[in-house]
Design a protein around this motif. Structure first.
Motif, PDB file in Angstrom:
ATOM      1  N   GLU A   6       0.827  -1.207   0.000  1.00 59.57           N
ATOM      2  CA  GLU A   6       0.000   0.000   0.000  1.00 59.57           C
ATOM      3  C   GLU A   6       0.862   1.257   0.000  1.00 59.57           C
ATOM      4  OE1 GLU A   6      -2.002  -3.011   2.883  1.00 59.57           O
ATOM      5  OE2 GLU A   6       0.023  -2.267   2.432  1.00 59.57           O
ATOM      6  N   CYS A  22      -2.597   0.289  -3.986  1.00 59.83           N
ATOM      7  CA  CYS A  22      -2.107  -1.019  -3.544  1.00 59.83           C
ATOM      8  C   CYS A  22      -1.589  -1.754  -4.767  1.00 59.83           C
ATOM      9  CB  CYS A  22      -3.223  -1.801  -2.876  1.00 59.83           C
ATOM     10  SG  CYS A  22      -2.802  -3.525  -2.514  1.00 59.83           S
ATOM     11  N   TRP A  36     -10.325  -3.170   0.716  1.00 63.59           N
ATOM     12  CA  TRP A  36      -9.663  -2.227   1.621  1.00 63.59           C
ATOM     13  C   TRP A  36     -10.277  -2.378   3.001  1.00 63.59           C
ATOM     14  CZ3 TRP A  36      -5.334   0.342   0.702  1.00 63.59           C
ATOM     15  CH2 TRP A  36      -4.968   0.623  -0.617  1.00 63.59           C
ATOM     16  N   ILE A  70     -13.767   2.632  -4.658  1.00 63.75           N
ATOM     17  CA  ILE A  70     -12.765   1.609  -4.898  1.00 63.75           C
ATOM     18  C   ILE A  70     -12.704   1.311  -6.388  1.00 63.75           C
ATOM     19  CG2 ILE A  70     -14.381  -0.323  -4.558  1.00 63.75           C
ATOM     20  CD1 ILE A  70     -12.075  -1.859  -3.203  1.00 63.75           C
ATOM     21  N   LEU A  81      -8.137   3.373  -3.678  1.00 61.35           N
ATOM     22  CA  LEU A  81      -9.246   3.818  -2.842  1.00 61.35           C
ATOM     23  C   LEU A  81      -9.214   5.339  -2.825  1.00 61.35           C
ATOM     24  CD1 LEU A  81     -11.607   2.858  -1.048  1.00 61.35           C
ATOM     25  CD2 LEU A  81     -10.100   3.225   0.920  1.00 61.35           C
ATOM     26  N   TYR A  94      -4.804   1.635   7.056  1.00 61.74           N
ATOM     27  CA  TYR A  94      -5.566   1.066   5.962  1.00 61.74           C
ATOM     28  C   TYR A  94      -4.785  -0.064   5.313  1.00 61.74           C
ATOM     29  CZ  TYR A  94      -9.190   4.594   6.231  1.00 61.74           C
ATOM     30  OH  TYR A  94     -10.243   5.373   6.652  1.00 61.74           O
ATOM     31  N   CYS A  96      -4.729  -3.264   2.364  1.00 58.25           N
ATOM     32  CA  CYS A  96      -5.204  -3.855   1.123  1.00 58.25           C
ATOM     33  C   CYS A  96      -5.242  -5.374   1.313  1.00 58.25           C
ATOM     34  CB  CYS A  96      -4.233  -3.467   0.017  1.00 58.25           C
ATOM     35  SG  CYS A  96      -4.410  -4.325  -1.529  1.00 58.25           S
TER      36      CYS A  96
END
Length: 124
Positions: A6, A22, A36, A70, A81, A94, A96
């Motif tokens: 990411e 990602c 995500w 997304i 995202l 966050y 992936c």
């Protein structure tokens, strides 16, 4: 095996925008489900959005609907995202994730491959 990396996290003010990326280490087949997730300190990891990599299906958790988008670029093996109208409650790490056989429930246990995460901090 597929490795996921990411990028794009950072600090932003309330109402701002960020775009997370990602990158996958190899071609992601069109039947894969890419997602995500996010995890705030002291909280469980929660699903934010998922997409079938070949397109045609997306799903969002209610709290991000209308604000997050997304998408997946098959040619670049990259998941995105787009996050708009960010709120303080969006602050989290966050992640992936990828699942081999199509999208199912948007839960941590449904995904096989994970990235290391990128931090998003939203402040007023």
């Amino acid at each position: 095996q597929v490795q996921l990396v990411e990028s794009g996290g950072g600090s932003v003010q309330t109402g701002g925008s960020l775009r997370l990326s990602c990158s996958a280490s190899r071609y992601v087949y069109k039947t894969y489900c890419m997602g995500w997730f996010r995890q705030a300190p002291g909280q469980e990891r929660e699903g934010g959005a998922q997409i079938v990599s070949g397109g045609g299906y997306t799903e969002y958790r209610d709290s991000v609907k209308g604000r997050f988008t997304i998408s997946h670029d098959n040619a670049k093996n990259t998941l995105y995202l787009e996050m708009n109208s960010l709120k303080s409650e969006d602050t989290a790490m966050y992640y992936c994730a990828a699942r081999v056989n199509g999208c199912a429930y948007l839960i941590e246990g449904a995904f096989t491959y994970w990235g290391q995460g990128t931090q998003v901090t939203v402040s007023s």
